[in-house]
Write an enzyme that holds these catalytic residues in place. Structure first.
Site, PDB file in Angstrom:
ATOM      1  N   GLY A 222       0.806  -1.225   0.000  1.00  0.00           N
ATOM      2  CA  GLY A 222       0.000   0.000   0.000  1.00  0.00           C
ATOM      3  C   GLY A 222       0.835   1.270   0.000  1.00  0.00           C
TER       4      GLY A 222
ATOM      5  N   SER B 274       7.623   3.288  -5.447  1.00  0.00           N
ATOM      6  CA  SER B 274       7.617   3.326  -6.915  1.00  0.00           C
ATOM      7  C   SER B 274       6.192   3.538  -7.448  1.00  0.00           C
ATOM      8  CB  SER B 274       8.178   2.014  -7.479  1.00  0.00           C
ATOM      9  OG  SER B 274       7.388   0.924  -7.043  1.00  0.00           O
ATOM     10  N   GLU B 275       5.200   3.149  -6.633  1.00  0.00           N
ATOM     11  CA  GLU B 275       3.811   3.271  -7.091  1.00  0.00           C
ATOM     12  C   GLU B 275       3.282   4.704  -7.008  1.00  0.00           C
ATOM     13  OE1 GLU B 275       1.990   0.106  -4.795  1.00  0.00           O
ATOM     14  OE2 GLU B 275       2.066  -1.229  -6.511  1.00  0.00           O
TER      15      GLU B 275
HETATM   16 ZN   LIG Z   1       0.133  -2.421  -4.762  1.00  0.00          ZN
END
Ligand SMILES: [Zn+2]
Length: 272
Positions: free
Chosen positions: A29, A75-76
């Site tokens: 998350g 990275s997200e």
């Molecule tokens: Zn994820």
């Protein structure tokens, strides 16, 4: 305490709620908040969302370059930035892996609408994005078609992402979706899922506007109110179908008995 430190504390609080709800196992998350046109506050990579401290967070620019922070950014965050660049009204983005909503993404079953009032009022249609390897530019682009048309998206074989005018609201959308997906699964086990009639859905969209949630994109763009109505196979009368094209005609009990009787008699006649 400065406004930025208040937001840092709020992100840590929401991280604890994500972790406590089982929406983010291990280090899963990420959460972000748009501080200005130049800076976005975000969670770092490889940290448990249940145990973050305000100074663990980092800041990035709208291209994803890290500006501050002792740990590398997630990275997200590129997916979060895709939302911020496309919709100036969005202040916060939450991405996680809530099990019930993610199960729909894993099974690649689209979320039905016109079932539960809270979903109609606060979420609207929840689309599903194509699968892409997490973290990169192509992954971020999978949600692009839905920005401005939804506030919560299921990511195929991955999780969910939701956004809103505050960290709390962005998180709240995920919580509503996961509770809804759980109810859909439970309801499907005990009986067919019944849809709300279109006039009642219209009343909910009126409520949405009165609550200040804003106009539902279904009203703005004139698309169908009720989508994915095949999920849980309703009662065959499908109140929603007037807004969703023709429905398959279902065989009545009498028609079924007549047809099977005729088939049995025909089989006996051929034998005898
Ligand atoms: Zn994820």
């Amino acid at each position: 305490m400065s406004a930025e430190w208040q937001i840092r504390n709020e992100i840590c609080d929401i991280g604890r709620r994500l972790y406590a709800k089982g929406f983010a196992a291990g280090n899963d998350g990420n959460i972000s908040y748009r501080l200005s046109d130049e800076a976005v506050l975000c969670t770092p990579t490889q940290i448990c969302k249940g145990f973050m401290k305000p100074d663990d967070l980092c800041t990035v620019d709208l291209k994803g370059n890290q500006l501050t922070g002792k740990r590398p950014r997630t990275s997200e965050v590129l997916m979060h930035l895709e939302v911020y660049r496309s919709d100036p009204a969005v202040k916060a983005v939450v991405h996680c892996h809530p099990p019930h909503a993610t199960a729909f993404g894993v099974a690649r079953i689209d979320i039905p609408s016109c079932v539960l009032p809270e979903v109609e009022v606060f979420l609207g249609i929840v689309p599903r994005a194509d699968y892409e390897t997490p973290g990169g530019k192509h992954f971020a682009e999978t949600i692009r078609p839905f920005i401005g048309k939804a506030n919560t998206v299921v990511l195929s074989n991955h999780g969910t992402v939701s956004w809103g005018p505050s960290v709390e609201r962005a998180y709240w959308h995920t919580e509503i979706l996961d509770a809804y997906c759980r109810m859909l699964m439970l309801a499907r086990q005990i009986g067919p899922i019944q849809r709300l009639p279109v006039p009642k859905v219209e009343e909910l969209l009126d409520l949405r506007e009165r609550f200040g949630v804003g106009q539902d994109p279904r009203r703005k763009e004139g698309g169908p109110l009720c989508v994915n109505t095949a999920f849980g196979d309703g009662d065959g009368t499908c109140n929603a179908c007037s807004a969703d094209g023709p429905q398959e005609v279902q065989e009545s009990y009498e028609e079924l008995v007549t047809r099977i009787t005729a088939e049995v008699l025909e089989a006996l006649r051929r034998r005898g």
